[in-house]
Write a protein that holds these residues in place. Structure first.
Motif, PDB file in Angstrom:
ATOM      1  N   VAL A  17     107.989  86.188  43.662  1.00 16.44           N
ATOM      2  CA  VAL A  17     107.547  84.851  44.046  1.00 16.44           C
ATOM      3  C   VAL A  17     108.664  84.174  44.819  1.00 16.44           C
ATOM      4  O   VAL A  17     109.793  84.077  44.344  1.00 16.44           O
ATOM      5  N   HIS A  18     108.340  83.686  46.004  1.00 17.42           N
ATOM      6  CA  HIS A  18     109.286  82.943  46.829  1.00 17.42           C
ATOM      7  C   HIS A  18     108.966  81.457  46.676  1.00 17.42           C
ATOM      8  O   HIS A  18     107.932  80.994  47.172  1.00 17.42           O
ATOM      9  N   LEU A  19     109.833  80.745  45.976  1.00 11.68           N
ATOM     10  CA  LEU A  19     109.639  79.303  45.827  1.00 11.68           C
ATOM     11  C   LEU A  19     110.040  78.625  47.130  1.00 11.68           C
ATOM     12  O   LEU A  19     111.144  78.842  47.623  1.00 11.68           O
ATOM     13  N   PRO A  20     109.146  77.824  47.708  1.00 13.10           N
ATOM     14  CA  PRO A  20     109.417  77.231  49.020  1.00 13.10           C
ATOM     15  C   PRO A  20     110.548  76.203  48.974  1.00 13.10           C
ATOM     16  O   PRO A  20     110.940  75.733  47.906  1.00 13.10           O
ATOM     17  N   GLU A  21     111.037  75.861  50.153  1.00 11.73           N
ATOM     18  CA  GLU A  21     112.042  74.805  50.265  1.00 11.73           C
ATOM     19  C   GLU A  21     111.435  73.501  49.766  1.00 11.73           C
ATOM     20  O   GLU A  21     110.237  73.293  49.891  1.00 11.73           O
ATOM     21  N   PRO A  22     112.192  72.652  49.157  1.00  6.27           N
ATOM     22  CA  PRO A  22     113.643  72.634  49.096  1.00  6.27           C
ATOM     23  C   PRO A  22     114.241  73.459  47.959  1.00  6.27           C
ATOM     24  O   PRO A  22     115.448  73.416  47.740  1.00  6.27           O
ATOM     25  N   VAL A  23     113.408  74.236  47.252  1.00  6.15           N
ATOM     26  CA  VAL A  23     113.927  75.040  46.150  1.00  6.15           C
ATOM     27  C   VAL A  23     114.595  76.299  46.685  1.00  6.15           C
ATOM     28  O   VAL A  23     115.761  76.562  46.412  1.00  6.15           O
ATOM     29  N   GLY A  24     113.865  77.122  47.442  1.00  8.60           N
ATOM     30  CA  GLY A  24     114.437  78.294  48.089  1.00  8.60           C
ATOM     31  C   GLY A  24     114.987  79.346  47.144  1.00  8.60           C
ATOM     32  O   GLY A  24     116.039  79.925  47.403  1.00  8.60           O
ATOM     33  N   ILE A  25     114.285  79.600  46.052  1.00  3.95           N
ATOM     34  CA  ILE A  25     114.698  80.600  45.069  1.00  3.95           C
ATOM     35  C   ILE A  25     113.620  81.671  45.001  1.00  3.95           C
ATOM     36  O   ILE A  25     112.429  81.378  45.098  1.00  3.95           O
ATOM     37  N   VAL A  26     114.046  82.921  44.814  1.00  2.00           N
ATOM     38  CA  VAL A  26     113.126  84.047  44.680  1.00  2.00           C
ATOM     39  C   VAL A  26     113.089  84.479  43.216  1.00  2.00           C
ATOM     40  O   VAL A  26     114.137  84.648  42.585  1.00  2.00           O
ATOM     41  N   LEU A  27     111.877  84.664  42.684  1.00  2.05           N
ATOM     42  CA  LEU A  27     111.699  85.065  41.288  1.00  2.05           C
ATOM     43  C   LEU A  27     111.067  86.450  41.216  1.00  2.05           C
ATOM     44  O   LEU A  27     110.011  86.684  41.810  1.00  2.05           O
ATOM     45  N   ASP A  28     111.691  87.345  40.476  1.00  2.00           N
ATOM     46  CA  ASP A  28     111.073  88.616  40.117  1.00  2.00           C
ATOM     47  C   ASP A  28     110.369  88.344  38.796  1.00  2.00           C
ATOM     48  O   ASP A  28     111.018  88.175  37.760  1.00  2.00           O
ATOM     49  N   THR A  29     109.048  88.285  38.790  1.00  2.00           N
ATOM     50  CA  THR A  29     108.310  87.849  37.611  1.00  2.00           C
ATOM     51  C   THR A  29     107.953  88.977  36.643  1.00  2.00           C
ATOM     52  O   THR A  29     107.230  88.743  35.676  1.00  2.00           O
ATOM     53  N   GLU A  30     108.457  90.167  36.862  1.00  2.00           N
ATOM     54  CA  GLU A  30     108.174  91.297  35.963  1.00  2.00           C
ATOM     55  C   GLU A  30     108.485  90.966  34.496  1.00  2.00           C
ATOM     56  O   GLU A  30     107.685  91.270  33.610  1.00  2.00           O
ATOM     57  N   PRO A  31     109.630  90.308  34.182  1.00  2.00           N
ATOM     58  CA  PRO A  31     109.932  90.012  32.769  1.00  2.00           C
ATOM     59  C   PRO A  31     108.900  89.125  32.083  1.00  2.00           C
ATOM     60  O   PRO A  31     108.787  89.158  30.853  1.00  2.00           O
ATOM     61  N   LEU A  32     108.140  88.344  32.839  1.00  2.00           N
ATOM     62  CA  LEU A  32     107.156  87.447  32.222  1.00  2.00           C
ATOM     63  C   LEU A  32     106.092  88.224  31.440  1.00  2.00           C
ATOM     64  O   LEU A  32     105.506  87.686  30.498  1.00  2.00           O
ATOM     65  N   LYS A  33     105.862  89.460  31.802  1.00  2.00           N
ATOM     66  CA  LYS A  33     104.868  90.280  31.096  1.00  2.00           C
ATOM     67  C   LYS A  33     105.238  90.467  29.621  1.00  2.00           C
ATOM     68  O   LYS A  33     104.357  90.713  28.791  1.00  2.00           O
ATOM     69  N   ASN A  34     106.525  90.324  29.290  1.00  2.00           N
ATOM     70  CA  ASN A  34     106.984  90.500  27.910  1.00  2.00           C
ATOM     71  C   ASN A  34     106.690  89.293  27.021  1.00  2.00           C
ATOM     72  O   ASN A  34     106.842  89.396  25.797  1.00  2.00           O
TER      73      ASN A  34
END
Length: 193
Positions: free
Chosen positions: A173-190
């Protein structure tokens, strides 16, 4: 003519007094005042806390000048709303001297993690996106444990978010600006039932 159902249940000042009293006397209650109505948020469970911890670590590593706060916010200036997001991303020091209910100026993103309760549909998927968009908060991140999806709301127009992206857990997941952070959401499955 204003319909009775359009009138708020109480004034924002009355809500603040009630919330303060509940904080001293009622364990496990997190009151909110959204869309003119009093509501309560359930106390988060352990997996909910792990999701916030996961997100906080990513935010700190990606943008060390920011902090993921547990901060009550004044939202919906029209209705005098008060929300307590699960996370509020803002520059470090943003909420100094503002008390329990801070102005949302400077907030880059609010985060909600769904709870397993009957109010989640109304609260997290309908009322809060509207309240946050009306307040002008640039990004609303909903981590939806019921559907195992991440929902990114962005581009508030003062009424609603014009852009909504829905991705299943496991996607990047690419959080748009002004956040500009990328999340690998694989751990959320746990952390879902």
């Amino acid at each position: 003519m204003t319909a009775i159902s359009d009138r708020p249940q109480m004034l924002p000042e009355q809500f603040e007094e009630l919330a303060h009293a509940l904080a001293r006397t009622a364990e496990g209650v997190r009151p909110e005042f959204i869309n003119g109505k009093l509501g309560v948020k359930p106390v988060p469970d352990g997996d909910h806390g792990l999701i916030i911890e996961w997100l906080m670590r990513i935010c700190i590593q990606s943008r060390p000048e920011l902090w993921l706060y547990d901060q009550g916010l004044k939202v919906q200036t029209y209705r005098g709303g008060h929300a307590r997001p699960d996370g509020t991303l803002a520059p470090s020091g943003t909420f100094g001297s503002q008390g329990e209910w801070a102005n949302a100026g400077g907030v880059l993103m609010v985060v909600e993690v769904t709870s397993y309760d009957s109010d989640t549909e109304r609260r997290d998927r309908i009322e809060k996106p509207r309240a946050y968009a009306e307040t002008g908060i640039p990004v609303y991140l909903l981590i939806d444990r019921d559907s195992a999806e991440v929902v990114v709301h962005s581009q508030p127009d003062g009424v609603r978010y014009e852009s909504i992206q829905v991705l299943p857990f496991g996607k990047t997941v690419h959080l748009p600006e002004p956040v500009g952070i990328v999340l690998d959401t694989e751990p959320l499955k746990n952390w879902v039932r």
